[in-house]
Scaffold this active site. Structure first.
Site: not given
Ligand code: GLN
Length: 473
Positions: A67, A142, A166
């Protein structure tokens, strides 16, 4: 590559295949930066090792995506924000160092909601990610880019970060496994901070055991993050994991309203599967769960407002053009207004408000007190059960654009995930079925603090009993 051992037989071939698959997955917009050079150098170094040394590495040659709120040296690291558009990380996060040491090959940095704030990946400054199951749907957020890339089969595993769900919620929306470790299990050094008392990095994978192996590689105390804990190591379950005697707590009252019918049906089926495998089901109460969303959004925004103060146009990131300001104050204001998106600004405002002298007691202190009550609810539940089971999210993947104009509606997507962050507990999302529209549903299991051995065993045993799960066509 088996359900247990992720390691490819030919490292460079696996690296090239992942890079090609990532390029092929570009319509998903899941990737912000590919790290071809670093990946090829890692692959070459691994191939130069004597076979015995390479075989000793638990993730030798395993392609992994990271990420983009996790720093990798020499690589653009944006956290999905315009303010960090041109930021190149000068160092590796501890998790990145550990992946390297374990032989993993970092192939890409993945799209995410700006500073990990969001539940749909629509807050990214670089555009939304598409769900591989249905391109008009969100992958969740997210960590939506990581989830979509694994679900699409471009990489076997990825890292996400989880402040309020997330990792788990996008895993649920994309039909993969997502694991949030106990707070303190994994170092946050090199993770771009959102809510520091809530943030944890964790793995996203196709199977529970694969997620467990990645967690094993990144976990453990780190002198550079004082909140990491010298906890006993956990075990990744072998093939003998089973459900016999597992005590599963079900918070029935929580499931009574606000859960989509398709989600409810899949969860009931998962509970029936556990029961048939020898688990026992127990009704439990989590009396303060109803307050989890407001509590989370007070604590998280308060911490975010402090953490994001560093983006000032001086030390990091974007600075407005000189014509846009006249003094230091207006330079800060112009740079931050240009660099941050609407949701981030909303949260900085809310967080600053709840920490302000007149409102601290009414909001922030109260939220901290309720946080303690939520944690106690779980402690009481775990006196009688081994794991708690509930949906990961109240819905399956919603449509892009469906909730983006209504932040409060969006926040409700986190109703089942935020409690694990407020209480620091480990939790995992495992695919458990498809709704009538053919979209994946996630079963969430939560275990006591540092109970990853139990959590993974229960999740793997459920996964074995469930059988193979479909992939997006
Ligand atoms: N959706 C939650 C939020 O927007 C959780 C985000 C996260 O876990 N990083 O804050």
């Amino acid at each position: 590559m088996s359900a247990i051992d992720l390691r490819p037989t030919a490292v460079s071939a696996a690296t090239e295949a992942a890079l090609t698959a990532i390029a092929g997955a570009s319509p998903l917009n899941a990737v912000l930066t590919t790290t071809d050079e670093r990946a090829r150098a890692s692959a070459a170094a691994l191939e130069a090792l004597p076979a015995a040394d390479r075989d000793a590495l638990p993730l030798a040659g395993v392609p992994i995506a990271i990420k983009d709120n996790i720093c990798a040296r020499g690589t653009r690291t944006t956290a999905g924000s315009r303010i960090l558009d041109r930021f190149v990380a000068p160092y590796d996060a501890t998790v990145v160092e550990r992946l390297d040491a374990a032989g993993a090959v970092i192939v890409a940095k993945t799209n995410c909601d700006e500073f990990a704030m969001g539940s749909s990946n629509e807050n990214s400054a670089f555009g939304p990610v598409k769900n591989p199951w249905a391109h008009d749907r969100t992958p969740g957020g997210s960590s939506g880019g990581s989830a979509a890339l694994v679900a699409a089969g471009a990489v076997p595993v990825a890292l996400g970060s989880d402040t309020g769900g997330s990792i788990r919620q996008p895993a649920s929306f994309c039909g993969i496994v997502g694991l949030k470790p106990t707070y303190g299990r994994v170092s946050r050094y090199g993770l771009i901070a959102y809510g520091s008392s809530l943030d944890q990095i964790g793995p996203m994978a196709r199977t529970v055991r694969q997620a467990g192996h990645v967690l094993a590689a990144i976990a453990g105390p780190d002198p550079r993050d004082a909140t990491t804990v010298h906890a006993p190591a956990f075990e990744v379950p072998g093939t003998d994991a089973n459900l016999q005697g597992l005590r599963v707590g079900v918070p029935r009252a929580l499931l009574a309203s606000g859960v989509d019918e398709g989600v409810r049906a899949s969860i009931e089926q998962a509970l029936a599967t556990m029961l048939a495998g020898g688990a026992t089901l127990h009704d439990i109460e989590l009396p303060h769960a109803a307050h989890a969303i407001p509590t989370y959004y007070l604590v998280a925004t308060a911490e975010a407002s402090a953490n994001l103060a560093r983006y000032d146009g001086v030390r990091f990131g974007h600075r407005a053009a000189a014509s846009e300001y006249s003094d230091l104050g207006s330079m800060y204001a112009a740079s931050r207004s240009e660099g941050f998106g609407a949701e981030v600004i909303r949260r900085i405002l809310l967080g600053t408000y709840v920490l302000s002298a007149g409102y601290y007691d009414a909001y922030y202190r109260k939220a901290q007190q309720v946080r303690t009550l939520i944690t106690r609810d779980y402690e009481q539940a775990f006196a009688a059960v081994d794991v708690v089971a509930m949906p990961t999210a109240p819905t399956t993947a919603f449509r892009l654009g469906e909730k983006v104009e209504d932040p409060l509606q969006m926040y409700l997507a986190d109703v089942f995930t935020v409690s694990a962050n407020l209480s620091g507990l480990p939790a995992i999302s495992v695919p458990c079925g498809l709704d009538p529209a053919g979209l994946p549903v996630g079963l969430q299991l939560t275990a006591p603090a540092f109970g990853e051995t139990m959590l993974l065993r229960a999740a793997a045993a459920y996964e074995d009993a469930r059988g193979a799960f479909p992939t997006p066509s």
